[in-house]
Structure formats: C-alpha cells, structure tokens
Motif scaffolding. Structure first.
Motif, PDB file in Angstrom:
ATOM      1  N   UNK A 273       0.909  -1.296   0.105  1.00 39.58           N
ATOM      2  CA  UNK A 273       0.016   0.053   0.053  1.00 39.58           C
ATOM      3  C   UNK A 273       0.953   1.267  -0.056  1.00 39.58           C
ATOM      4  N   UNK A 274       1.824   1.130   0.523  1.00 37.06           N
ATOM      5  CA  UNK A 274       2.682   2.297   0.811  1.00 37.06           C
ATOM      6  C   UNK A 274       3.532   2.967  -0.852  1.00 37.06           C
ATOM      7  N   UNK A 275       4.047   1.924  -1.384  1.00 39.52           N
ATOM      8  CA  UNK A 275       4.589   2.080  -2.759  1.00 39.52           C
ATOM      9  C   UNK A 275       3.245   2.597  -3.627  1.00 39.52           C
ATOM     10  N   UNK A 276       2.090   1.966  -3.378  1.00 38.84           N
ATOM     11  CA  UNK A 276       1.463   2.571  -4.253  1.00 38.84           C
ATOM     12  C   UNK A 276       0.329   3.790  -3.962  1.00 38.84           C
ATOM     13  N   UNK A 277       0.609   4.334  -2.561  1.00 41.39           N
ATOM     14  CA  UNK A 277       0.026   5.490  -1.889  1.00 41.39           C
ATOM     15  C   UNK A 277      -1.458   5.048  -1.614  1.00 41.39           C
ATOM     16  N   UNK A 278      -1.754   3.943  -1.446  1.00 37.17           N
ATOM     17  CA  UNK A 278      -3.098   3.292  -1.172  1.00 37.17           C
ATOM     18  C   UNK A 278      -3.624   3.097   0.186  1.00 37.17           C
ATOM     19  N   UNK A 279      -4.847   3.567   0.473  1.00 39.37           N
ATOM     20  CA  UNK A 279      -5.280   3.581   1.929  1.00 39.37           C
ATOM     21  C   UNK A 279      -6.494   2.332   1.989  1.00 39.37           C
ATOM     22  N   UNK A 280      -6.891   1.934   2.744  1.00 38.94           N
ATOM     23  CA  UNK A 280      -8.167   1.068   3.230  1.00 38.94           C
ATOM     24  C   UNK A 280      -9.042   1.655   3.830  1.00 38.94           C
ATOM     25  N   UNK A 281     -10.219   1.941   3.522  1.00 37.66           N
ATOM     26  CA  UNK A 281     -11.509   2.733   4.230  1.00 37.66           C
ATOM     27  C   UNK A 281     -12.503   1.715   4.627  1.00 37.66           C
ATOM     28  N   UNK A 282     -12.755   1.676   5.909  1.00 42.14           N
ATOM     29  CA  UNK A 282     -14.218   1.125   6.487  1.00 42.14           C
ATOM     30  C   UNK A 282     -15.152   2.398   6.548  1.00 42.14           C
ATOM     31  N   UNK A 283     -16.276   1.965   6.000  1.00 43.65           N
ATOM     32  CA  UNK A 283     -17.404   3.349   6.356  1.00 43.65           C
ATOM     33  C   UNK A 283     -18.502   2.423   6.956  1.00 43.65           C
ATOM     34  N   UNK A 284     -18.950   2.756   7.951  1.00 48.82           N
ATOM     35  CA  UNK A 284     -19.918   2.018   8.701  1.00 48.82           C
ATOM     36  C   UNK A 284     -20.035   2.358  10.175  1.00 48.82           C
ATOM     37  N   UNK A 285     -21.294   2.258  11.019  1.00 45.94           N
ATOM     38  CA  UNK A 285     -21.253   2.156  12.288  1.00 45.94           C
ATOM     39  C   UNK A 285     -20.783   0.962  13.084  1.00 45.94           C
ATOM     40  N   UNK A 286     -20.344   1.353  14.368  1.00 45.62           N
ATOM     41  CA  UNK A 286     -19.909   0.179  14.936  1.00 45.62           C
ATOM     42  C   UNK A 286     -21.116  -0.590  15.555  1.00 45.62           C
ATOM     43  N   UNK A 287     -21.123  -1.941  15.299  1.00 46.40           N
ATOM     44  CA  UNK A 287     -22.114  -2.868  15.787  1.00 46.40           C
ATOM     45  C   UNK A 287     -21.675  -3.608  17.144  1.00 46.40           C
ATOM     46  N   UNK A 288     -21.855  -4.766  17.138  1.00 42.41           N
ATOM     47  CA  UNK A 288     -21.559  -5.638  18.435  1.00 42.41           C
ATOM     48  C   UNK A 288     -20.436  -6.483  18.451  1.00 42.41           C
ATOM     49  N   UNK A 289     -19.733  -6.499  19.632  1.00 40.10           N
ATOM     50  CA  UNK A 289     -18.405  -7.345  19.710  1.00 40.10           C
ATOM     51  C   UNK A 289     -17.515  -7.004  18.889  1.00 40.10           C
ATOM     52  N   UNK A 290     -17.200  -5.842  18.761  1.00 41.35           N
ATOM     53  CA  UNK A 290     -15.857  -5.515  17.967  1.00 41.35           C
ATOM     54  C   UNK A 290     -15.045  -4.342  18.513  1.00 41.35           C
ATOM     55  N   UNK A 291     -15.244  -4.284  19.884  1.00 43.28           N
ATOM     56  CA  UNK A 291     -14.430  -3.470  20.643  1.00 43.28           C
ATOM     57  C   UNK A 291     -12.979  -3.177  20.354  1.00 43.28           C
ATOM     58  N   UNK A 292     -12.384  -4.608  20.284  1.00 45.78           N
ATOM     59  CA  UNK A 292     -10.806  -4.682  20.286  1.00 45.78           C
ATOM     60  C   UNK A 292     -10.289  -4.213  18.775  1.00 45.78           C
ATOM     61  N   UNK A 293     -11.229  -4.594  17.788  1.00 45.23           N
ATOM     62  CA  UNK A 293     -10.803  -4.267  16.446  1.00 45.23           C
ATOM     63  C   UNK A 293     -10.794  -2.529  16.410  1.00 45.23           C
ATOM     64  N   UNK A 294     -11.874  -2.127  16.907  1.00 46.63           N
ATOM     65  CA  UNK A 294     -12.210  -0.696  16.778  1.00 46.63           C
ATOM     66  C   UNK A 294     -10.943  -0.026  17.369  1.00 46.63           C
ATOM     67  N   UNK A 295     -10.534  -0.504  18.608  1.00 55.00           N
ATOM     68  CA  UNK A 295      -9.557   0.079  19.348  1.00 55.00           C
ATOM     69  C   UNK A 295      -8.199   0.007  18.693  1.00 55.00           C
ATOM     70  N   UNK A 296      -8.053  -0.974  17.937  1.00 56.07           N
ATOM     71  CA  UNK A 296      -6.773  -1.134  17.121  1.00 56.07           C
ATOM     72  C   UNK A 296      -6.732  -0.333  15.964  1.00 56.07           C
ATOM     73  N   UNK A 297      -8.016  -0.001  15.311  1.00 59.32           N
ATOM     74  CA  UNK A 297      -8.008   0.881  14.245  1.00 59.32           C
ATOM     75  C   UNK A 297      -7.651   2.345  14.650  1.00 59.32           C
TER      76      UNK A 297
END
Length: 246
Positions: free
Chosen positions: A95-119
């Motif tokens: 991604x760095x070489x291409x200048x590319x990013x990953x985008x998540x679009x959406x509200x936070x649902x259930x049982x994803x606290x650890x992932x959201x904190x890492x993001x």
C-alpha cells in the motif's frame, strides 16, 4: 424464536435471494415442517442520481488511491480478515508504494471493541486504514465513485446491497462466497473464501499494484443492469399477491 413461531402463522415468505430461501426451507424442515410457501425477489439499486455526484472526498483521501468497504462493523461482515490482510500488505510495503489506503465506512456494531480500538490506536494503521461513519449521502457517493475498487469479504450475506451500490457507481468488487454474494456478484468479479486470508492478501495485492486488472473488471460492468427500487417493490408485491396453491 420469532422465526420458529413465524413458520406457523406466515402464509408466504418473500426472500431476497435463493440462498436465503434455501436456508429458510432447511430451517423449516429442522422444525418439522416439510413445506412452506417461499418466493424470491432480489433487492434493487437505483441509478446514481446527479445530486449524488457533487460530494467531496473526506480529507486525506485521493481519487483511485483507496480501497473501500461499506458495512456495519460486526463479526459477520469479516472486518477482522481485512484488518489482518492489510497489516500483511503493509509489512510487504505494497500500500505504501502505491499510496493506497483502506477505508471502512459504517457504524460500529456488536462485539468489535478490540478491532475498533486497534484501528484507532495502532501506529502501523494510522493514516492508511480509516474508519468513517455517519456520512452524508453525497460523501458516500464520492467514496464509491473515487475508490480504486471495493471489497466485500462477509462470512454470510442474505443479499449484499453494497455490492450493487458499488457496481452502480462503476466500481469493481472483490467479493466472498459467503451466503448470497455469488448471486449478487454473478460474473462481475472474483469470489474468494471469506476465511482464506492468503487468497485475499494475494488478490488485493494484485489489484493494488496492477490497475489494468481492476480496469478489466470495470469494463465488464457496462453489462450491469440493476433493478430499480420502484421496480423491485413492484415485483415484491406481485410475489406477495400470487395465488396460493390449494
């Protein structure tokens, strides 16, 4: 509990996909009902309205320099897979070489606290994996319009409406084999096992580094003809009103 009860009082089920209909019929058999009245009518996707082409990209994003995933953040949608895949791609410098990013679009649902904190706090992801939510329609349309491509790695879908939305904006999609997604994707893009991390890493690397692959899939979308929402509604009521067998 509700569906078990519904098997006894619903006269006709109208499902959004053949996959959902098969699952419902299997559920009924598991509960001792050999036959239920089931019809299938897919969802719609309206053409892109002129008003939806005027939105601007959020700060930090450049046209054709990001991968887009639109979905509520919950376990079934499989954000965890993309999280691992993106870290692997970053380790490879792709991604760095291409200048590319990953985008998540959406509200936070259930049982994803650890992932959201890492993001939010993982320094390896800062500036190259973004989470956006509660966006105006024009901004969401801009994200679809300007994405390099879209991904949909869900473990299971009863339909998969964001795939149709991406196609309507002319964006190619890497989809999964989860649930009804093959019905929605048809032959417009690759379908990967939602648990095959290696396949997702390899395919996303190819699409980031070889824009001609993405362009070839986009060209095929010239044959994509979505059913409009008014037409989908008309067909739904036709299915609901079809005569019942004796």
């Amino acid at each position: 509990q509700y569906m078990r009860a519904a098997l006894h009082f619903v006269d006709r089920f109208v499902c959004t996909s053949d996959c959902t209909a098969r699952d419902l019929e299997a559920f009924a058999r598991q509960h001792g009902i050999a036959r239920i009245d089931v019809r299938v009518e897919p969802l719609g996707a309206d053409p892109v309205a002129p008003a939806d082409t005027a939105g601007a990209l959020p700060d930090g994003l450049a046209p054709r320099k990001f991968v887009l995933f639109v979905s509520t953040i919950e376990p079934r949608k499989n954000h965890a897979l993309l999280h691992r895949v993106w870290l692997r791609l970053l380790d490879q410098g792709i991604p760095q070489a291409a200048g590319c990013k990953l985008v998540f679009v959406g509200r936070v649902g259930w049982n994803m606290d650890a992932l959201v904190q890492d993001l939010a706090h993982n320094p390896r992801l800062q500036g190259n994996l973004l989470h956006l939510q509660d966006l105006p329609d024009g901004v969401l349309a801009a994200l679809y319009r300007e994405a390099a491509f879209c991904v949909y790695p869900s473990l299971y879908e009863g339909f998969g409406l964001p795939v149709l939305e991406a196609f309507s904006h002319g964006r190619a999609v890497i989809g999964s084999t989860g649930g009804a997604l093959p019905e929605v994707m048809r032959d417009f893009g690759p379908l990967l096992d939602p648990e095959d991390e290696e396949a997702w890493t390899e395919t996303m690397a190819q699409w980031i580094t070889r824009p001609e692959i993405v362009a070839a899939h986009e060209a095929r979308l010239a044959d994509f003809r979505p059913t409009s929402w008014p037409e989908a509604a008309r067909r739904y009521f036709e299915r609901a009103a079809e005569p019942f067998s004796a």
